[in-house]
Scaffold this active site. Structure first.
Site, PDB file in Angstrom:
ATOM      1  N   SER A 199       0.833  -1.199   0.000  1.00  0.00           N
ATOM      2  CA  SER A 199       0.000   0.000   0.000  1.00  0.00           C
ATOM      3  C   SER A 199       0.871   1.256   0.000  1.00  0.00           C
ATOM      4  O   SER A 199       2.020   1.206   0.420  1.00  0.00           O
ATOM      5  CB  SER A 199      -0.887   0.024   1.241  1.00  0.00           C
ATOM      6  OG  SER A 199      -1.506  -1.222   1.412  1.00  0.00           O
ATOM      7  N   PRO A 200       0.296   2.371  -0.417  1.00  0.00           N
ATOM      8  CA  PRO A 200       1.044   3.629  -0.396  1.00  0.00           C
ATOM      9  C   PRO A 200       1.471   3.980   1.027  1.00  0.00           C
ATOM     10  O   PRO A 200       0.735   3.726   1.977  1.00  0.00           O
ATOM     11  CB  PRO A 200       0.030   4.658  -0.896  1.00  0.00           C
ATOM     12  CG  PRO A 200      -1.022   3.887  -1.604  1.00  0.00           C
ATOM     13  CD  PRO A 200      -1.051   2.526  -0.985  1.00  0.00           C
ATOM     14  N   GLY A 201       2.677   4.510   1.138  1.00  0.00           N
ATOM     15  CA  GLY A 201       3.138   4.979   2.441  1.00  0.00           C
ATOM     16  C   GLY A 201       3.654   3.901   3.369  1.00  0.00           C
ATOM     17  O   GLY A 201       3.897   4.150   4.537  1.00  0.00           O
ATOM     18  N   THR A 202       3.852   2.695   2.850  1.00  0.00           N
ATOM     19  CA  THR A 202       4.347   1.636   3.721  1.00  0.00           C
ATOM     20  C   THR A 202       5.868   1.637   3.798  1.00  0.00           C
ATOM     21  O   THR A 202       6.447   0.822   4.504  1.00  0.00           O
ATOM     22  CB  THR A 202       3.873   0.246   3.250  1.00  0.00           C
ATOM     23  OG1 THR A 202       4.026   0.163   1.841  1.00  0.00           O
ATOM     24  CG2 THR A 202       2.425   0.023   3.609  1.00  0.00           C
ATOM     25  N   LYS A 204       8.176   1.872   0.895  1.00  0.00           N
ATOM     26  CA  LYS A 204       8.897   1.241  -0.207  1.00  0.00           C
ATOM     27  C   LYS A 204      10.082   2.098  -0.654  1.00  0.00           C
ATOM     28  O   LYS A 204      11.190   1.602  -0.820  1.00  0.00           O
ATOM     29  CB  LYS A 204       7.929   0.983  -1.378  1.00  0.00           C
ATOM     30  CG  LYS A 204       6.806   0.038  -1.003  1.00  0.00           C
ATOM     31  CD  LYS A 204       5.859  -0.212  -2.152  1.00  0.00           C
ATOM     32  CE  LYS A 204       5.010   0.990  -2.504  1.00  0.00           C
ATOM     33  NZ  LYS A 204       4.072   1.383  -1.432  1.00  0.00           N
ATOM     34  N   GLU A 421     -11.350 -14.640  10.345  1.00  0.00           N
ATOM     35  CA  GLU A 421     -10.038 -15.276  10.180  1.00  0.00           C
ATOM     36  C   GLU A 421      -9.826 -16.375  11.220  1.00  0.00           C
ATOM     37  O   GLU A 421      -9.233 -17.409  10.922  1.00  0.00           O
ATOM     38  CB  GLU A 421      -8.911 -14.239  10.258  1.00  0.00           C
ATOM     39  CG  GLU A 421      -8.943 -13.175   9.157  1.00  0.00           C
ATOM     40  CD  GLU A 421      -8.969 -13.751   7.743  1.00  0.00           C
ATOM     41  OE1 GLU A 421      -8.395 -14.845   7.522  1.00  0.00           O
ATOM     42  OE2 GLU A 421      -9.567 -13.120   6.854  1.00  0.00           O
ATOM     43  N   HIS A 424     -11.390 -19.555   9.890  1.00  0.00           N
ATOM     44  CA  HIS A 424     -10.529 -20.290   8.964  1.00  0.00           C
ATOM     45  C   HIS A 424      -9.464 -21.059   9.740  1.00  0.00           C
ATOM     46  O   HIS A 424      -9.218 -22.241   9.502  1.00  0.00           O
ATOM     47  CB  HIS A 424      -9.787 -19.319   8.030  1.00  0.00           C
ATOM     48  CG  HIS A 424     -10.641 -18.683   6.973  1.00  0.00           C
ATOM     49  ND1 HIS A 424     -11.461 -19.399   6.151  1.00  0.00           N
ATOM     50  CD2 HIS A 424     -10.749 -17.380   6.568  1.00  0.00           C
ATOM     51  CE1 HIS A 424     -12.052 -18.570   5.283  1.00  0.00           C
ATOM     52  NE2 HIS A 424     -11.641 -17.327   5.536  1.00  0.00           N
ATOM     53  N   ASP A 496     -13.887 -16.338  -0.601  1.00  0.00           N
ATOM     54  CA  ASP A 496     -13.888 -17.725  -0.119  1.00  0.00           C
ATOM     55  C   ASP A 496     -14.909 -18.546  -0.889  1.00  0.00           C
ATOM     56  O   ASP A 496     -14.643 -19.680  -1.291  1.00  0.00           O
ATOM     57  CB  ASP A 496     -14.270 -17.774   1.370  1.00  0.00           C
ATOM     58  CG  ASP A 496     -13.279 -17.021   2.249  1.00  0.00           C
ATOM     59  OD1 ASP A 496     -12.125 -16.867   1.821  1.00  0.00           O
ATOM     60  OD2 ASP A 496     -13.671 -16.598   3.355  1.00  0.00           O
TER      61      ASP A 496
HETATM   62  P1  ADP Z   1       5.956   4.414  -0.220  1.00  0.00           P
HETATM   63  O1  ADP Z   1       7.142   4.583  -1.122  1.00  0.00           O
HETATM   64  O2  ADP Z   1       5.710   2.998   0.174  1.00  0.00           O
HETATM   65  O3  ADP Z   1       4.714   5.089  -0.684  1.00  0.00           O
HETATM   66  P2  ADP Z   1       7.530   6.062   1.495  1.00  0.00           P
HETATM   67  O4  ADP Z   1       8.763   5.268   1.606  1.00  0.00           O
HETATM   68  O5  ADP Z   1       7.558   7.183   0.517  1.00  0.00           O
HETATM   69  O6  ADP Z   1       6.306   5.128   1.167  1.00  0.00           O
HETATM   70  O7  ADP Z   1       7.136   6.606   2.937  1.00  0.00           O
HETATM   71  C1  ADP Z   1       6.923   7.949   3.191  1.00  0.00           C
HETATM   72  C2  ADP Z   1       7.456   8.334   4.555  1.00  0.00           C
HETATM   73  O8  ADP Z   1       6.740   7.672   5.583  1.00  0.00           O
HETATM   74  C3  ADP Z   1       8.885   7.919   4.761  1.00  0.00           C
HETATM   75  O9  ADP Z   1       9.766   8.884   4.312  1.00  0.00           O
HETATM   76  C4  ADP Z   1       8.970   7.738   6.264  1.00  0.00           C
HETATM   77  O10 ADP Z   1       9.148   8.955   6.913  1.00  0.00           O
HETATM   78  C5  ADP Z   1       7.598   7.225   6.612  1.00  0.00           C
HETATM   79  N1  ADP Z   1       7.575   5.763   6.647  1.00  0.00           N
HETATM   80  C6  ADP Z   1       6.886   4.955   5.816  1.00  0.00           C
HETATM   81  N2  ADP Z   1       7.066   3.657   6.132  1.00  0.00           N
HETATM   82  C7  ADP Z   1       7.908   3.630   7.182  1.00  0.00           C
HETATM   83  C8  ADP Z   1       8.500   2.582   7.956  1.00  0.00           C
HETATM   84  N3  ADP Z   1       8.233   1.284   7.710  1.00  0.00           N
HETATM   85  N4  ADP Z   1       9.322   2.924   8.972  1.00  0.00           N
HETATM   86  C9  ADP Z   1       9.593   4.220   9.221  1.00  0.00           C
HETATM   87  N5  ADP Z   1       9.078   5.250   8.525  1.00  0.00           N
HETATM   88  C10 ADP Z   1       8.235   4.983   7.516  1.00  0.00           C
HETATM   89 ZN    ZN Z   2     -12.060 -15.687   4.360  1.00  0.00          ZN
END
Ligand code: ADP
Ligand code: ZN
Length: 602
Positions: A199-202, A204, A421, A424, A496
């Site tokens: 997902s966005p903001g995880t 990557k 869950e 399951h 399912d």
């Molecule tokens: P994505 O590329 O998955 O959309 P980002 O890497 O751009 O996400 O994350 C944006 C900001 O959110 C990062 O610069 C960081 O500050 C924070 N962040 C996101 N995931 C993490 C994580 N797992 N641990 C620490 N900070 C995170």
């Molecule tokens: Zn299920």
């Protein structure tokens, strides 16, 4: 200040000096001299007031004593006056001389100077601006990739939390970048491309940057959507340029964000092909295939839509390693909060575990936002440190703020998912011979709101009838648990149900596992999976057989459902215990599940 800035400063200084010089030279041609008619000059001469004269064919200048005795500079247009020199001598002007004609110079300065000035200014404002800001206005095909020297502003794995498995998988890449020669010697094959999905903001982008940081190599990043934003052909040349830059700096990490913008399945989407995207994608494939494995370049791409990525990109030798970057669980969220709390002043009684508990479904970026907002709130209130109340207010803000797009789950929904869950899981635990449950989670993943992960002990080539029946019962365990706990059912079980239906249908029409239908293959010859009566070839089998197939499929799924209900009803205490713990902890591994079941049944 770095080198580039210094250079720029020097340029500006030089320009300013030029300007001053121009201004002065123009100014000096401006007369402080009094312009007088030739007749007046002659009068002064005859009066003996003239002290000095400089003669030019087009101009006569000098000075005379005015009535008050002061010296006055003058200029006048000379007439054809052949006796001037005699007269000057006659009136005792001791200081007269000719002057070379320099009028062209001031003229030149005045005219050409203006043009020069224009060019200088234009150069400063237009060309330099364009060159500094992005390079692309004058060279469309150049990559906009930003290179970050990770030696300076180092991001490491310590900055990334809550995704330990992803980090672990990336560890090998770091090793390779650190010692490419070691891998070369051993002849080991390294992946060229790693696809991070989640997902966005995880985190990557953060992870990719940390890989470069850990390995101490340069990091080139570009967004795939930039590749396709301009004219046809630009994207492809940008990709080429990006790889060229990275190769020069190898070992290096190239990061491409939003890979789906170019890497979308070629036939996906309405309207068919998109020329620009396709060309860019092709160029990317060429580059991926082109560089030697031991050149020390690792391409990392990110997407939140792995399902639409063109399979051509996922083939061996391309993005052959795919790493999931999950939403953080309870523990992960606490760790991420801790990472970001390092740079703000926390009040000592703040327990970040409490904040983690309040933020199910938040991605790392959201949590970073929470800390940030809380710090702002606390400083606005002139507090010594961030307090829990600030964090709570910040959570509300992030939830309702503009950045967050994922809808939060209600407590009721989380409870439903926890029961689903757990259902399951419990059915899987209760059916002898089914694959052990490795992990159960209520953290959403892709389209699934939660998941139960079963891993086979050993790879099987054959699947028995009992195996499939077990699978069916496990699939119905989710919905059966919802019924048991709430006396109501929800749409979440649709996947399912469709899986169960497909399995049951194959049992009847493909595997010959129904006695009533008999050992017949009723699958359409060139169709991989039989999809039910709707698509079936009408000539393949009789109306009577079709009806029999329907009945058998229905019997299999209903029996499986009944089995799931029965198992859960008999072990209700365990179901409740499992669901409660899951709701609390969000993720449970195999051992934890065993422990909970042991306790509940004791
Ligand atoms: P994505 O590329 O998955 O959309 P980002 O890497 O751009 O996400 O994350 C944006 C900001 O959110 C990062 O610069 C960081 O500050 C924070 N962040 C996101 N995931 C993490 C994580 N797992 N641990 C620490 N900070 C995170
Ligand atoms: Zn299920």
């Amino acid at each position: 200040m770095d080198n580039k800035n210094l250079k720029q400063m020097a340029m500006w200084g030089f320009g300013l000096l030029m300007l001053l010089f121009l201004f002065n030279s123009v100014k000096s041609t401006v007369p402080l001299e009094k312009e007088i008619p030739y007749s007046e000059f002659k009068t002064h001469l005859r009066d003996g007031a003239i002290t000095e004269v400089r003669v030019r064919p087009d101009l006569l200048r000098g000075a005379y004593h005015d009535e008050k005795g002061g010296l006055q500079a003058f200029r006048t247009l000379p007439l054809n006056d052949p006796n001037l020199v005699t007269e000057l001598e006659g009136h005792k002007v001791s200081n007269f001389q000719g002057e070379p004609d320099r009028s062209w110079m001031s003229g030149l300065l005045l005219n050409v100077g203006g043009i020069l000035l224009f060019f200088v200014l234009w150069w400063f404002f237009v060309i330099r601006q364009v060159q500094v800001g992005g390079k692309q206005a004058l060279s469309f095909g150049r990559s906009k990739a930003k290179m970050v020297d990770e030696k300076k502003k180092k991001t490491t794995f310590a900055d990334v939390a809550g995704c330990d498995e992803s980090k672990e998988e990336l560890g090998e890449i770091v090793e390779f970048l650190k010692h490419p020669e070691k891998f070369q010697k051993l002849g080991g094959k390294m992946p060229r491309g790693v696809l991070l999905f989640g997902s966005p903001g995880t985190g990557k982008t953060l992870l990719a940057r940390a890989v470069a940081g850990e390995a101490g190599v340069p990091f080139f990043s570009a967004s795939a959507s930039e590749f396709v934003e301009m004219f046809v052909g630009v994207g492809a040349s940008r990709v080429r340029d990006l790889f060229e830059q990275a190769k020069k700096a190898a070992p290096a990490v190239i990061f491409i964000d939003e890979l789906d913008a170019v890497g979308r399945h070629r036939f996906a989407g309405v309207g068919g092909g998109h020329d620009e995207r396709e060309q860019t994608l092709n160029q990317l494939l060429v580059e991926l295939d082109g560089f030697e494995q031991n050149q020390g370049i690792i391409l990392i791409a990110a997407t939140n839509r792995p399902d639409v990525i063109d399979p051509a990109l996922l083939r061996p030798g391309r993005f052959d390693r795919q790493i999931r970057v999950p939403l953080p669980d309870l523990r992960g969220r606490e760790d991420i909060l801790k990472v970001h709390a390092r740079i703000v002043k926390m009040s000592p009684d703040v327990d970040l575990a409490v904040v983690a508990r309040r933020t199910p479904g938040f991605a790392g970026a959201d949590l970073a936002n929470v800390i940030n907002e809380a710090a702002l709130l606390a400083s606005r209130k002139d507090k010594e440190g961030v307090e829990l109340s600030d964090l709570e207010e910040a959570i509300e803000r992030v939830i309702s703020g503009p950045q967050r797009k994922v809808k939060l789950m209600s407590e009721k929904e989380r409870k439903i998912i926890a029961y689903h869950e757990s259902g399951h899981t419990l059915v899987a635990k209760l059916l002898p011979g089914s694959d052990p449950v490795h992990k159960v989670s209520i953290i959403s993943r892709g389209m699934a709101l939660g998941y139960t992960l079963q891993l086979p002990i050993d790879d099987k080539y054959l699947t028995s009838r009992v195996d499939i029946l077990n699978r069916l019962a496990i699939l119905f365990g989710g919905r059966a648990a919802e019924e048991a706990a709430f006396n109501e059912v929800w749409t979440g079980a649709s996947d399912d149900i469709s899986k169960a239906t497909a399995y049951a249908t194959r049992m009847v029409t493909e595997f010959g596992m129904s006695d009533k239908v008999g050992p017949l293959s009723l699958r359409k010859p060139d169709q991989e999976v039989f999809l039910g009566r709707g698509i079936s070839d009408q000539n393949m089998y009789s109306e009577r057989t079709a009806q029999l197939v329907d009945e058998e499929v229905k019997r299999l799924v209903t029996e499986a459902q009944a089995k799931a209900r029965e198992l859960l009803a008999a072990d209700r205490k365990a179901l409740d215990a499992l669901a409660a713990k899951l709701l609390d902890r969000e993720v449970l591994n195999g051992e934890e599940i065993d422990a909970i079941l042991r306790d509940a049944r004791a």
